[in-house]
Motif scaffolding. Structure first.
Motif, mmCIF file in Angstrom:
data_model
loop_
_atom_site.group_PDB
_atom_site.id
_atom_site.type_symbol
_atom_site.label_atom_id
_atom_site.label_comp_id
_atom_site.label_asym_id
_atom_site.label_seq_id
_atom_site.Cartn_x
_atom_site.Cartn_y
_atom_site.Cartn_z
ATOM 1 N N TYR A 1 7.775 -4.495 8.809
ATOM 2 C CA TYR A 1 6.315 -4.234 8.749
ATOM 3 C C TYR A 1 5.231 -5.488 8.848
ATOM 4 O O TYR A 1 4.229 -5.383 8.580
ATOM 5 C CB TYR A 1 6.211 -3.600 7.369
ATOM 6 N N GLY A 2 5.809 -6.699 9.217
ATOM 7 C CA GLY A 2 4.951 -7.837 9.436
ATOM 8 C C GLY A 2 4.503 -7.958 10.900
ATOM 9 O O GLY A 2 3.379 -7.582 11.196
ATOM 10 N N LEU B 1 3.277 -8.800 -2.773
ATOM 11 C CA LEU B 1 4.307 -7.641 -2.109
ATOM 12 C C LEU B 1 5.558 -7.828 -2.707
ATOM 13 O O LEU B 1 6.412 -6.960 -3.121
ATOM 14 C CB LEU B 1 4.625 -8.503 -0.715
ATOM 15 N N TYR B 2 6.019 -8.785 -3.440
ATOM 16 C CA TYR B 2 7.104 -9.023 -4.356
ATOM 17 C C TYR B 2 7.002 -8.189 -5.256
ATOM 18 O O TYR B 2 8.134 -7.415 -5.977
ATOM 19 C CB TYR B 2 7.278 -10.388 -4.830
ATOM 20 N N GLY C 1 0.710 -1.213 -0.125
ATOM 21 C CA GLY C 1 0.097 -0.042 -0.057
ATOM 22 C C GLY C 1 0.858 1.102 0.057
ATOM 23 O O GLY C 1 1.930 1.361 -0.587
ATOM 24 N N ASP C 2 0.374 2.301 0.545
ATOM 25 C CA ASP C 2 1.200 3.563 0.614
ATOM 26 C C ASP C 2 0.561 4.494 1.721
ATOM 27 O O ASP C 2 -0.314 4.088 2.282
ATOM 28 C CB ASP C 2 1.049 4.224 -0.752
ATOM 29 N N LEU D 1 0.549 -4.769 4.999
ATOM 30 C CA LEU D 1 1.317 -5.997 4.746
ATOM 31 C C LEU D 1 0.764 -7.176 4.978
ATOM 32 O O LEU D 1 0.855 -8.229 4.143
ATOM 33 C CB LEU D 1 2.967 -5.722 5.499
ATOM 34 N N ASN D 2 0.261 -7.294 6.219
ATOM 35 C CA ASN D 2 -0.357 -8.562 6.400
ATOM 36 C C ASN D 2 -1.648 -8.957 5.656
ATOM 37 O O ASN D 2 -2.076 -9.976 5.758
ATOM 38 C CB ASN D 2 -0.795 -8.801 8.015
ATOM 39 N N SER D 3 -2.131 -8.059 4.876
ATOM 40 C CA SER D 3 -3.431 -8.299 4.055
ATOM 41 C C SER D 3 -3.080 -8.529 2.656
ATOM 42 O O SER D 3 -4.035 -8.983 2.029
ATOM 43 C CB SER D 3 -4.250 -7.126 4.287
ATOM 44 N N VAL D 4 -1.759 -8.785 2.188
ATOM 45 C CA VAL D 4 -1.474 -8.849 0.977
ATOM 46 C C VAL D 4 -0.712 -10.241 0.650
ATOM 47 O O VAL D 4 -0.306 -10.715 1.637
ATOM 48 C CB VAL D 4 -0.761 -7.834 0.254
#
Ligand code: NIG
Ligand code: FE
Length: 407
Positions: free
Chosen positions: A146-147, A121-122, A81-82, A113-116
């Motif tokens: 960010y995890g 992410l890569y 995200g941003d 981060l935990n939702s993608v």
């Protein structure tokens, strides 16, 4: 392969040099009107044009200067995200700490981060990596953090490992930053979260992450918590590279140095005492002027730290919240414009000393026989370090080669 007609081959060092300390940073060794040869991704020779060997594959630098690729020793380029909403909050006057306290900041990135998926992410991280390669970065450190859950931290590590596999022309180091903030599930139970980091996360990072990091600062982790995490990481052979003295005179520098940190980073708020400790140590003092620029914080006292004998590196801190830019040319310019480093000092801070802050000085950070053939050719109208640094947004780069491959 050989590069000919280099206006100034810049940043030559004996391959045994591991870092430049204090006033050693004042010098940059160059050869004018030079050639550079490499084979299998490694530098095999250089010299003056009048002694240029005859070779079949030649690239003409047309008088442009050549410098080693940048070594960016502190980034967080894996994120989802941003945070442009927080950017607007900042414009309206909220501080970094206020945004974090309202559930924004690092925890906001952690939720995203935990939702993608790994793939999503890569894809975004690879895009950022390609972007900084085009701006001349040839070695980079990438943090987790960010995890803030075991699964989230492992997901970040997998992405970093995949980047390392897919971008062999880059040098990539991974740092485990589980103690970046207290994960949401542990809200109000910071001590338990620290134990979770030590007991559950660290063992799974061992042998995979190169380094360990802790955000040792006001409102984040204490000196005692930092010490316990660094000591546990040492038992797995992970050296520290920590966030210290960004928000307060936190004691982070001292606990880092005491634990043999490769680098302590940020250092916007250090005084005489911290500079003395750093000058007497082998720890690299890494400053992140992009974060000061973006957050409107004080700049670290880079000039004084060099004067007093520290090994100073500059890095981008590329991340969504405090430094959304991975441009090392801009970092070098901020080093001169805002920190009053000379062009030579700023250059050494983003090359050999950045390499030192990643334990990569044997392979990167200078034009030396046996090191990676990772370098930048500039356009001939930008003929010197002072020129490329002062023209801070001009697209002066003509070509980037990483391990002998044109990017
Ligand atoms: O280096 N200071 C701590 N961590 C990052 C910022 C992370 C964020 O805001 O997402 C930094 O500035
Ligand atoms: Fe950071």
């Amino acid at each position: 392969m050989i590069i000919t007609n280099i206006g100034r081959l810049t940043g030559i060092l004996d391959p045994s040099v591991r870092c430049l300390r204090g006033r050693e940073m004042d010098d940059v060794y160059c050869i004018d009107n030079a050639w550079l040869r490499f084979k299998d991704g490694v530098i095999t020779g250089f010299g003056e044009m009048r002694s240029c060997p005859v070779n079949d594959e030649v690239v003409d630098a047309e008088g442009g200067i050549v410098i080693p690729a940048f070594c960016d020793s502190h980034t967080h380029i894996v994120w989802a995200g941003d945070r442009s909403g927080e950017f607007v909050d900042k414009i309206e006057g909220k501080s970094y700490e206020e945004i974090a306290a309202n559930g924004g900041g690092i925890l906001n990135s952690s939720d995203l981060l935990n939702s993608v998926s790994d793939d999503e992410l890569y894809t975004t991280a690879a895009r950022r990596l390609r972007q900084v390669m085009a701006m001349g970065t040839g070695a980079i450190e990438i943090k987790t953090g960010y995890g803030l859950t075991l699964e989230g931290e492992l997901k970040m590590l997998r992405v970093i490992e995949r980047l390392r596999d897919d971008f062999p022309m880059m040098e990539i180091k991974a740092t485990f930053l589980g103690a970046h903030a207290v994960g949401r599930a542990y809200a109000g139970r910071q001590g338990e979260y620290v134990r979770h980091v030590v007991d559950d996360m660290l063992p799974q990072m061992a042998g995979r992450a190169d380094f360990v990091d802790v955000f040792c600062d006001k409102g984040f982790f204490t000196v005692e918590e930092t010490d316990s995490i660094l000591k546990a990481a040492a038992s797995y052979g992970m050296k520290p590279k920590i966030h210290a003295n960004e928000l307060d005179c936190s004691g982070g520098v001292q606990v880092g140095v005491d634990n043999g940190a490769l680098s302590v980073d940020h250092l916007e708020r250090i005084g005489e005492e911290e500079i003395k400790v750093l000058a007497a140590s082998d720890t690299v003092a890494t400053m992140l002027p992009g974060a000061s620029f973006f957050l409107g914080m004080p700049y670290g006292p880079a000039r004084k730290a060099v004067d007093e004998g520290c090994t100073v590196a500059l890095a981008s801190d590329y991340n969504p919240g405090s430094s959304p830019s991975g441009s090392m040319p801009f970092v070098m310019s901020l080093g001169c414009i805002k920190m009053k480093l000379s062009p030579e000092r700023a250059f050494n801070a983003v090359t050999i000393n950045g390499a030192a802050a990643m334990g990569l000085a044997g392979r990167c950070g200078s034009m030396s026989i046996g090191k990676n053939a990772s370098f930048i050719i500039y356009k001939s109208y930008a003929p010197s370090l002072p020129y490329i640094i002062h023209a801070y947004s001009e697209p002066t780069i003509a070509a980037v080669y990483l391990k002998g491959e044109r990017i």
